[in-house]
Design an enzyme around this catalytic site. Structure first.
Site, PDB file in Angstrom:
ATOM      1  N   GLU A 194      96.089  35.158  87.538  1.00 10.98           N
ATOM      2  CA  GLU A 194      97.076  34.461  88.376  1.00 10.98           C
ATOM      3  C   GLU A 194      97.759  35.453  89.322  1.00 10.98           C
ATOM      4  O   GLU A 194      97.912  35.194  90.519  1.00 10.98           O
ATOM      5  CB  GLU A 194      98.158  33.788  87.516  1.00 10.98           C
ATOM      6  CG  GLU A 194      97.651  32.753  86.533  1.00 10.98           C
ATOM      7  CD  GLU A 194      97.318  33.338  85.163  1.00 10.98           C
ATOM      8  OE1 GLU A 194      96.735  34.443  85.103  1.00 10.98           O
ATOM      9  OE2 GLU A 194      97.633  32.685  84.163  1.00 10.98           O
TER      10      GLU A 194
ATOM     11  N   CYS B 243     100.788  33.021  81.391  1.00 13.71           N
ATOM     12  CA  CYS B 243     101.613  33.664  80.358  1.00 13.71           C
ATOM     13  C   CYS B 243     103.077  33.664  80.766  1.00 13.71           C
ATOM     14  O   CYS B 243     103.428  33.440  81.923  1.00 13.71           O
ATOM     15  CB  CYS B 243     101.130  35.087  80.099  1.00 13.71           C
ATOM     16  SG  CYS B 243     101.704  36.264  81.323  1.00 13.71           S
TER      17      CYS B 243
ATOM     18  N   SER C 233      57.186  42.478  61.984  1.00 13.52           N
ATOM     19  CA  SER C 233      58.196  41.507  62.438  1.00 13.52           C
ATOM     20  C   SER C 233      58.561  41.646  63.912  1.00 13.52           C
ATOM     21  O   SER C 233      59.427  40.925  64.398  1.00 13.52           O
ATOM     22  CB  SER C 233      59.462  41.657  61.590  1.00 13.52           C
ATOM     23  OG  SER C 233      60.003  42.945  61.764  1.00 13.52           O
TER      24      SER C 233
ATOM     25  N   TRP D 253      57.327  41.692  67.884  1.00 10.69           N
ATOM     26  CA  TRP D 253      58.415  40.763  68.052  1.00 10.69           C
ATOM     27  C   TRP D 253      57.924  39.352  67.796  1.00 10.69           C
ATOM     28  O   TRP D 253      56.839  39.013  68.232  1.00 10.69           O
ATOM     29  CB  TRP D 253      58.988  40.812  69.496  1.00 10.69           C
ATOM     30  CG  TRP D 253      59.488  42.170  69.860  1.00 10.69           C
ATOM     31  CD1 TRP D 253      58.878  43.101  70.619  1.00 10.69           C
ATOM     32  CD2 TRP D 253      60.748  42.731  69.486  1.00 10.69           C
ATOM     33  NE1 TRP D 253      59.658  44.213  70.760  1.00 10.69           N
ATOM     34  CE2 TRP D 253      60.820  44.012  70.066  1.00 10.69           C
ATOM     35  CE3 TRP D 253      61.803  42.288  68.713  1.00 10.69           C
ATOM     36  CZ2 TRP D 253      61.914  44.847  69.901  1.00 10.69           C
ATOM     37  CZ3 TRP D 253      62.889  43.117  68.552  1.00 10.69           C
ATOM     38  CH2 TRP D 253      62.937  44.380  69.146  1.00 10.69           C
TER      39      TRP D 253
ATOM     40  N   THR E   1      67.380  45.755  57.323  1.00 12.24           N
ATOM     41  CA  THR E   1      67.106  45.644  58.761  1.00 12.24           C
ATOM     42  C   THR E   1      67.331  46.995  59.433  1.00 12.24           C
ATOM     43  O   THR E   1      66.522  47.431  60.264  1.00 12.24           O
ATOM     44  CB  THR E   1      68.006  44.555  59.384  1.00 12.24           C
ATOM     45  OG1 THR E   1      67.673  43.308  58.767  1.00 12.24           O
ATOM     46  CG2 THR E   1      67.813  44.445  60.878  1.00 12.24           C
TER      47      THR E   1
ATOM     48  N   LEU F 136      71.311  48.749  67.816  1.00 12.35           N
ATOM     49  CA  LEU F 136      72.448  47.809  67.765  1.00 12.35           C
ATOM     50  C   LEU F 136      73.373  48.018  68.957  1.00 12.35           C
ATOM     51  O   LEU F 136      74.601  48.025  68.814  1.00 12.35           O
ATOM     52  CB  LEU F 136      73.215  47.923  66.440  1.00 12.35           C
ATOM     53  CG  LEU F 136      72.427  47.597  65.172  1.00 12.35           C
ATOM     54  CD1 LEU F 136      73.343  47.621  63.953  1.00 12.35           C
ATOM     55  CD2 LEU F 136      71.730  46.243  65.262  1.00 12.35           C
TER      56      LEU F 136
ATOM     57  N   ARG G 246      72.186  45.765  75.678  1.00  9.94           N
ATOM     58  CA  ARG G 246      71.463  46.198  76.877  1.00  9.94           C
ATOM     59  C   ARG G 246      71.107  44.960  77.683  1.00  9.94           C
ATOM     60  O   ARG G 246      69.949  44.593  77.801  1.00  9.94           O
ATOM     61  CB  ARG G 246      70.208  46.978  76.471  1.00  9.94           C
ATOM     62  CG  ARG G 246      70.538  48.124  75.522  1.00  9.94           C
ATOM     63  CD  ARG G 246      69.356  48.988  75.169  1.00  9.94           C
ATOM     64  NE  ARG G 246      68.316  48.317  74.432  1.00  9.94           N
ATOM     65  CZ  ARG G 246      68.304  48.175  73.097  1.00  9.94           C
ATOM     66  NH1 ARG G 246      69.312  48.608  72.377  1.00  9.94           N
ATOM     67  NH2 ARG G 246      67.292  47.584  72.505  1.00  9.94           N
TER      68      ARG G 246
HETATM   69  N1  LIG Z   1      63.944  37.442  62.839  1.00 18.64           N
HETATM   70  C1  LIG Z   1      65.190  37.858  62.941  1.00 18.64           C
HETATM   71  O1  LIG Z   1      66.006  37.274  63.660  1.00 18.64           O
HETATM   72  C2  LIG Z   1      65.612  39.053  62.160  1.00 18.64           C
HETATM   73  C3  LIG Z   1      66.906  39.578  62.324  1.00 18.64           C
HETATM   74  C4  LIG Z   1      67.258  40.671  61.556  1.00 18.64           C
HETATM   75  C5  LIG Z   1      66.338  41.212  60.666  1.00 18.64           C
HETATM   76  N2  LIG Z   1      65.096  40.689  60.549  1.00 18.64           N
HETATM   77  C6  LIG Z   1      64.095  41.215  59.616  1.00 18.64           C
HETATM   78  O2  LIG Z   1      64.598  41.030  58.318  1.00 18.64           O
HETATM   79  C7  LIG Z   1      64.017  42.024  57.479  1.00 18.64           C
HETATM   80  C8  LIG Z   1      65.083  42.534  56.529  1.00 18.64           C
HETATM   81  O3  LIG Z   1      65.651  41.445  55.828  1.00 18.64           O
HETATM   82  P1  LIG Z   1      66.029  41.591  54.291  1.00 18.64           P
HETATM   83  O4  LIG Z   1      66.277  40.253  53.768  1.00 18.64           O
HETATM   84  O5  LIG Z   1      64.979  42.436  53.607  1.00 18.64           O
HETATM   85  O6  LIG Z   1      67.339  42.483  54.294  1.00 18.64           O
HETATM   86  P2  LIG Z   1      68.712  42.468  55.118  1.00 18.64           P
HETATM   87  O7  LIG Z   1      69.278  41.107  55.098  1.00 18.64           O
HETATM   88  O8  LIG Z   1      68.544  43.176  56.402  1.00 18.64           O
HETATM   89  O9  LIG Z   1      69.579  43.453  54.185  1.00 18.64           O
HETATM   90  C9  LIG Z   1      69.842  43.089  52.864  1.00 18.64           C
HETATM   91  C10 LIG Z   1      70.466  44.229  52.099  1.00 18.64           C
HETATM   92  O10 LIG Z   1      71.772  44.530  52.621  1.00 18.64           O
HETATM   93  C11 LIG Z   1      72.639  44.866  51.556  1.00 18.64           C
HETATM   94  N3  LIG Z   1      73.758  43.918  51.443  1.00 18.64           N
HETATM   95  C12 LIG Z   1      74.986  44.254  50.998  1.00 18.64           C
HETATM   96  N4  LIG Z   1      75.799  43.213  50.976  1.00 18.64           N
HETATM   97  C13 LIG Z   1      75.100  42.166  51.413  1.00 18.64           C
HETATM   98  C14 LIG Z   1      75.431  40.804  51.586  1.00 18.64           C
HETATM   99  N5  LIG Z   1      76.627  40.299  51.339  1.00 18.64           N
HETATM  100  N6  LIG Z   1      74.454  39.993  52.002  1.00 18.64           N
HETATM  101  C15 LIG Z   1      73.235  40.463  52.276  1.00 18.64           C
HETATM  102  N7  LIG Z   1      72.867  41.763  52.127  1.00 18.64           N
HETATM  103  C16 LIG Z   1      73.805  42.614  51.705  1.00 18.64           C
HETATM  104  C17 LIG Z   1      71.817  44.817  50.272  1.00 18.64           C
HETATM  105  O11 LIG Z   1      71.388  46.139  50.048  1.00 18.64           O
HETATM  106  P3  LIG Z   1      71.028  46.660  48.559  1.00 18.64           P
HETATM  107  O12 LIG Z   1      69.616  46.254  48.357  1.00 18.64           O
HETATM  108  O13 LIG Z   1      71.230  48.132  48.646  1.00 18.64           O
HETATM  109  O14 LIG Z   1      71.969  45.964  47.621  1.00 18.64           O
HETATM  110  C18 LIG Z   1      70.682  43.881  50.649  1.00 18.64           C
HETATM  111  O15 LIG Z   1      69.538  44.069  49.895  1.00 18.64           O
HETATM  112  C19 LIG Z   1      63.456  43.090  58.392  1.00 18.64           C
HETATM  113  O16 LIG Z   1      62.040  43.063  58.318  1.00 18.64           O
HETATM  114  C20 LIG Z   1      63.900  42.695  59.770  1.00 18.64           C
HETATM  115  O17 LIG Z   1      62.917  42.963  60.745  1.00 18.64           O
HETATM  116  C21 LIG Z   1      64.720  39.615  61.271  1.00 18.64           C
END
Ligand SMILES: NC(=O)c1ccc[n+]([C@@H]2O[C@H](COP(=O)([O-])OP(=O)(O)OC[C@H]3O[C@@H](n4cnc5c(N)ncnc54)[C@H](OP(=O)(O)O)[C@@H]3O)[C@@H](O)[C@H]2O)c1
Length: 400
Positions: A57, A80, A172, A174, A200, A208, A211
């Site tokens: 404004e 405001c 994974s 893309w 992940t 992270l 971009r």
């Molecule tokens: N397609 C998509 O949009 C996308 C996006 C992101 C990732 N990804 C893919 O997802 C895969 C990984 O997935 P993921 O299921 O293996 O693991 P994740 O969700 O990336 O990570 C899980 C880990 O994070 C820790 N963690 C701590 N607190 C948590 C909570 N409250 N909730 C969830 N996790 C927690 C734990 O570690 P601890 O085991 O040490 O307890 C758990 O095992 C990768 O291959 C990646 O490429 C895909």
């Protein structure tokens, strides 16, 4: 029928377009655009360009100068009424001799509110509600944080049409198209933090960083937040690279090794101890509350299957979910699906989601859903943005 003329609607649309230029720039302030008109013509336009800079404004009045006398102002947020880093906009509007102010929504921030009443008592006509829903959507991060102290949480996941986020071998990258990934970078550019699970961070080694549209460096990078209960992540991963800009916060449990915590801190990063929940994972609501307490107004969770299960089913924290479905089948009993975890045993325990948009991003289907318990607009109802027919016929339409 609308109580506004097409011209008035057009002026507010322009104010909203200008405001949107503050995406990723103005936080912790709201995005605000302003248009000044006289005899049905725009005489000046401006938007708020960031904290400490003039409000939209003040900027538009400055641009118009003496021509502002007798004009009408269109602005997407109530002006405001307080002395912050800049003076009250309500006073500037009265002094400039503006005759009427159209604003879309009231400012819920108790510190800044009261501008409309101040204008009215000074004899300036005010009108509230023009394109209110769009204006609310534009600043929903700010509105949620100001009214609840919590960040607005967006979840994103991309999968094949059969719901897989990787192949059986873990391949994974893309699954989604470049258009979908560019859209996610635009979201990254507008949020204050990006959160991922440790797997992940380990498997994909992502930066992270935001971009958007090929621009590598942004002056304001979001916080990188990673859930790593036992601080087992390799410190050569990109998230630990201090040159990326913006802080990295590693959330761990109390049981994490003390020397590992010190090693992460020595690299200049932050370590937060978070309580665990029954599943043994870190409490996601505690992480979200801590982000809010640290001034983070918005967080994008990029969901692996485990994190998607926590964030959407076990400890729901999401306000908006973006799902991208690529037109391909991956198959495989063991290939991970979009949501892992234990799952829900009974159909009647499952809560319905509200679909707010079905569209496309390049070749991919883009679905936007609002989970139950999400921060909602203070308006009675929201129409579904698109139908199945639109999905076939139309291109993309974003409401963000
Ligand atoms: N397609 C998509 O949009 C996308 C996006 C992101 C990732 N990804 C893919 O997802 C895969 C990984 O997935 P993921 O299921 O293996 O693991 P994740 O969700 O990336 O990570 C899980 C880990 O994070 C820790 N963690 C701590 N607190 C948590 C909570 N409250 N909730 C969830 N996790 C927690 C734990 O570690 P601890 O085991 O040490 O307890 C758990 O095992 C990768 O291959 C990646 O490429 C895909």
């Amino acid at each position: 029928m609308s109580r506004y003329t097409p011209k008035q609607i057009g002026f507010m649309k322009e104010a909203l377009r200008l405001a949107r230029q503050g995406w990723g720039i103005v936080s912790p302030n709201p995005m605000v655009g302003a248009v000044l008109t006289k005899r049905g013509q725009i005489i000046a336009k401006a938007w708020h360009t960031g904290p400490g800079r003039p409000h939209a404004e003040a900027a538009v009045l400055n641009e118009a100068g003496r021509a502002a006398k007798g004009s009408e102002l269109f602005v997407n947020l109530e002006p405001c009424n307080h002395y912050g880093r800049t003076g009250p906009c309500s006073e500037a509007i009265v002094e400039a001799g503006v005759s009427k102010v159209y604003y879309s929504v009231l400012d819920p921030n108790p510190v800044a509110a009261g501008g409309a009443a101040a204008l009215e008592s000074a004899g300036v006509e005010v009108d509230e509600g023009l394109l209110a829903e769009r204006a609310w959507e534009l600043n929903q991060f700010f509105f949620k944080w100001v009214t609840t102290g919590l960040p607005f949480v967006i979840l994103k996941t991309a999968a094949s049409l059969d719901g897989k986020i990787a192949t059986v071998t873990g391949d994974s990258r893309w699954i989604s198209s470049k258009s979908a990934r560019n859209f996610v970078h635009d979201i990254r550019a507008g949020v204050d933090a990006i959160l991922v699970g440790r797997n992940t961070a380990f498997k994909d080694d992502p930066e992270l960083s935001a971009r958007p549209w090929g621009c590598r460096k942004m002056h304001n990078q979001p916080w990188r937040v990673v859930l790593d209960p036992y601080l087992r992540l390799d410190r050569t991963l990109k998230i630990f690279n201090p040159e990326l800009g913006g802080p990295t916060v590693i959330c761990c449990s109390e049981q994490a090794d003390k020397s590992s915590k010190e090693a992460v801190r020595r690299l200049g990063h932050t370590v937060w101890e978070i309580p665990k929940v029954n599943s043994g994972l870190l409490s996601l609501p505690s992480v979200i509350a801590k982000l809010g307490a640290n001034g983070i107004q918005s967080t994008l969770i990029e969901c692996g299957a485990t994190l998607a299960s926590s964030a959407l089913i076990e400890d729901p924290v999401g306000d908006l979910v973006h799902i991208f479905l690529a037109p391909k089948f991956i198959g495989g009993q063991e290939a991970p699906t979009m949501i892992g975890g234990p799952g829900l045993p009974k159909l009647d325990e499952i809560k319905n989601l509200e679909i707010i948009k079905i569209g496309r991003k390049g070749p991919d289907i883009h679905v936007m859903v609002r989970p139950s318990g999400a921060f909602r607009p203070p308006f009675s109802s929201r129409p579904i943005e698109s139908t199945g027919k639109d999905l076939v016929d139309s291109g993309e339409r974003d409401i963000k």
